[in-house]
Design a protein around this motif. Structure first.
Motif, PDB file in Angstrom:
ATOM      1  N   THR A   1       0.824  -1.208   0.000  1.00 64.71           N
ATOM      2  CA  THR A   1       0.000   0.000   0.000  1.00 64.71           C
ATOM      3  C   THR A   1       0.860   1.262   0.000  1.00 64.71           C
ATOM      4  OG1 THR A   1      -1.652  -1.211   1.294  1.00 64.71           O
ATOM      5  CG2 THR A   1      -1.839   1.176   1.235  1.00 64.71           C
ATOM      6  N   ARG A   2       1.959   1.226   0.731  1.00 65.62           N
ATOM      7  CA  ARG A   2       2.784   2.433   0.907  1.00 65.62           C
ATOM      8  C   ARG A   2       3.491   2.862  -0.385  1.00 65.62           C
ATOM      9  NH1 ARG A   2       5.422  -1.875   3.162  1.00 65.62           N
ATOM     10  NH2 ARG A   2       7.497  -2.330   2.393  1.00 65.62           N
ATOM     11  N   ARG A   3       3.549   1.970  -1.382  1.00 68.91           N
ATOM     12  CA  ARG A   3       4.206   2.329  -2.636  1.00 68.91           C
ATOM     13  C   ARG A   3       3.336   3.229  -3.506  1.00 68.91           C
ATOM     14  NH1 ARG A   3       8.448  -0.388  -5.292  1.00 68.91           N
ATOM     15  NH2 ARG A   3       7.585   0.687  -7.092  1.00 68.91           N
ATOM     16  N   TYR A   4       2.068   3.229  -3.262  1.00 64.73           N
ATOM     17  CA  TYR A   4       1.133   3.953  -4.118  1.00 64.73           C
ATOM     18  C   TYR A   4       0.857   5.339  -3.534  1.00 64.73           C
ATOM     19  CZ  TYR A   4       0.494  -0.469  -6.510  1.00 64.73           C
ATOM     20  OH  TYR A   4       0.709  -1.622  -7.218  1.00 64.73           O
ATOM     21  N   GLY A   5       1.216   6.336  -4.284  1.00 65.13           N
ATOM     22  CA  GLY A   5       1.116   7.697  -3.777  1.00 65.13           C
ATOM     23  C   GLY A   5      -0.171   8.413  -4.117  1.00 65.13           C
ATOM     24  N   TYR A   6      -0.961   7.815  -4.983  1.00 59.96           N
ATOM     25  CA  TYR A   6      -2.183   8.474  -5.443  1.00 59.96           C
ATOM     26  C   TYR A   6      -3.341   7.494  -5.285  1.00 59.96           C
ATOM     27  CZ  TYR A   6       1.438  11.287  -7.587  1.00 59.96           C
ATOM     28  OH  TYR A   6       2.557  12.048  -7.801  1.00 59.96           O
ATOM     29  N   TRP A   7      -4.443   8.000  -4.755  1.00 58.36           N
ATOM     30  CA  TRP A   7      -5.585   7.139  -4.452  1.00 58.36           C
ATOM     31  C   TRP A   7      -6.885   7.778  -4.901  1.00 58.36           C
ATOM     32  CZ3 TRP A   7      -5.124   2.315  -2.175  1.00 58.36           C
ATOM     33  CH2 TRP A   7      -3.849   1.983  -1.724  1.00 58.36           C
ATOM     34  N   GLY A   8      -7.796   6.935  -5.362  1.00 57.34           N
ATOM     35  CA  GLY A   8      -9.145   7.392  -5.638  1.00 57.34           C
ATOM     36  C   GLY A   8      -9.985   7.349  -4.370  1.00 57.34           C
ATOM     37  N   GLN A   9     -11.244   7.701  -4.494  1.00 61.35           N
ATOM     38  CA  GLN A   9     -12.089   7.856  -3.316  1.00 61.35           C
ATOM     39  C   GLN A   9     -12.748   6.559  -2.857  1.00 61.35           C
ATOM     40  OE1 GLN A   9     -13.171   8.035  -6.253  1.00 61.35           O
ATOM     41  NE2 GLN A   9     -15.329   7.487  -6.303  1.00 61.35           N
ATOM     42  N   GLY A  10     -12.699   5.513  -3.642  1.00 59.88           N
ATOM     43  CA  GLY A  10     -13.283   4.237  -3.239  1.00 59.88           C
ATOM     44  C   GLY A  10     -14.695   4.049  -3.748  1.00 59.88           C
ATOM     45  N   THR A  11     -15.027   2.804  -4.037  1.00 58.83           N
ATOM     46  CA  THR A  11     -16.380   2.449  -4.456  1.00 58.83           C
ATOM     47  C   THR A  11     -16.771   1.162  -3.719  1.00 58.83           C
ATOM     48  OG1 THR A  11     -17.804   2.054  -6.387  1.00 58.83           O
ATOM     49  CG2 THR A  11     -15.571   1.167  -6.502  1.00 58.83           C
ATOM     50  N   LEU A  12     -17.984   1.130  -3.197  1.00 55.43           N
ATOM     51  CA  LEU A  12     -18.416   0.039  -2.332  1.00 55.43           C
ATOM     52  C   LEU A  12     -18.960  -1.123  -3.151  1.00 55.43           C
ATOM     53  CD1 LEU A  12     -19.059  -1.111   0.505  1.00 55.43           C
ATOM     54  CD2 LEU A  12     -21.247   0.117   0.371  1.00 55.43           C
ATOM     55  N   VAL A  13     -18.458  -2.307  -2.837  1.00 52.73           N
ATOM     56  CA  VAL A  13     -18.956  -3.548  -3.418  1.00 52.73           C
ATOM     57  C   VAL A  13     -19.545  -4.384  -2.295  1.00 52.73           C
ATOM     58  CG1 VAL A  13     -18.321  -5.703  -4.556  1.00 52.73           C
ATOM     59  CG2 VAL A  13     -17.319  -3.533  -5.318  1.00 52.73           C
ATOM     60  N   THR A  14     -20.805  -4.771  -2.450  1.00 51.94           N
ATOM     61  CA  THR A  14     -21.483  -5.590  -1.452  1.00 51.94           C
ATOM     62  C   THR A  14     -21.965  -6.869  -2.123  1.00 51.94           C
ATOM     63  OG1 THR A  14     -22.220  -3.613  -0.271  1.00 51.94           O
ATOM     64  CG2 THR A  14     -23.324  -5.693   0.256  1.00 51.94           C
ATOM     65  N   VAL A  15     -21.539  -8.000  -1.592  1.00 51.03           N
ATOM     66  CA  VAL A  15     -21.926  -9.298  -2.144  1.00 51.03           C
ATOM     67  C   VAL A  15     -22.728 -10.040  -1.088  1.00 51.03           C
ATOM     68  CG1 VAL A  15     -21.144 -11.420  -3.223  1.00 51.03           C
ATOM     69  CG2 VAL A  15     -19.795  -9.319  -3.484  1.00 51.03           C
ATOM     70  N   SER A  16     -23.956 -10.369  -1.432  1.00 49.29           N
ATOM     71  CA  SER A  16     -24.832 -11.053  -0.489  1.00 49.29           C
ATOM     72  C   SER A  16     -24.901 -12.542  -0.807  1.00 49.29           C
ATOM     73  CB  SER A  16     -26.226 -10.444  -0.535  1.00 49.29           C
ATOM     74  OG  SER A  16     -26.750 -10.510  -1.846  1.00 49.29           O
ATOM     75  N   SER A  17     -25.096 -13.333   0.229  1.00 49.28           N
ATOM     76  CA  SER A  17     -25.136 -14.793   0.036  1.00 49.28           C
ATOM     77  C   SER A  17     -26.537 -15.264  -0.291  1.00 49.28           C
ATOM     78  CB  SER A  17     -24.632 -15.491   1.303  1.00 49.28           C
ATOM     79  OG  SER A  17     -25.404 -15.087   2.417  1.00 49.28           O
TER      80      SER A  17
END
Length: 124
Positions: free
Chosen positions: A108-124
């Protein structure tokens, strides 16, 4: 570089989703791109990474054979195709960029640029 992740959503186990990360600002082809995820109460973890040209790809063991990372340098996009989704894939997924070298790092520490994230929900 600015990153914007999209494509998350809710899906039943066994289903598929495709995440997209759109980059802007710098020469996209000079960045190793990665996808990471973070489940509630867990540390952020590496999912997949791809080199500048797309020739080298790395996958975390839990997603090998189910997820595929790809990139389109002409349009400044990187994708994560996720098939055969499992409830344990539920997390916020982040795209990230590393401009240090063409080595596809899992750290993780190698990556200097990040997006805001997107939620993935998987239901059983």
């Amino acid at each position: 570089v600015q990153l914007q992740a999209s494509g998350g959503g809710s899906v039943q186990a066994g289903g598929s989703l495709r995440l997209t990360c759109t980059a802007s600002g710098q020469t996209f082809g000079d960045y190793v791109m990665g996808w990471f995820r973070q489940a509630p109460g867990q540390e952020r973890e590496f999912v997949a990474g791809i080199s500048w040209s797309g020739a080298k790809k790395e996958y975390a063991d839990p997603v090998k054979g189910r997820f595929t990372i790809s990139r389109d340098n002409a349009n400044n996009m990187v994708y994560l195709q996720m098939n055969s989704l499992k409830p344990e894939d539920t997390a916020v997924y982040y795209c990230a960029a590393d401009d240090y070298s063409d080595f596809v790092s899992r750290a993780t520490r190698r990556y200097g640029y990040w997006g805001q994230g997107t939620l993935v929900t998987v239901s059983s």
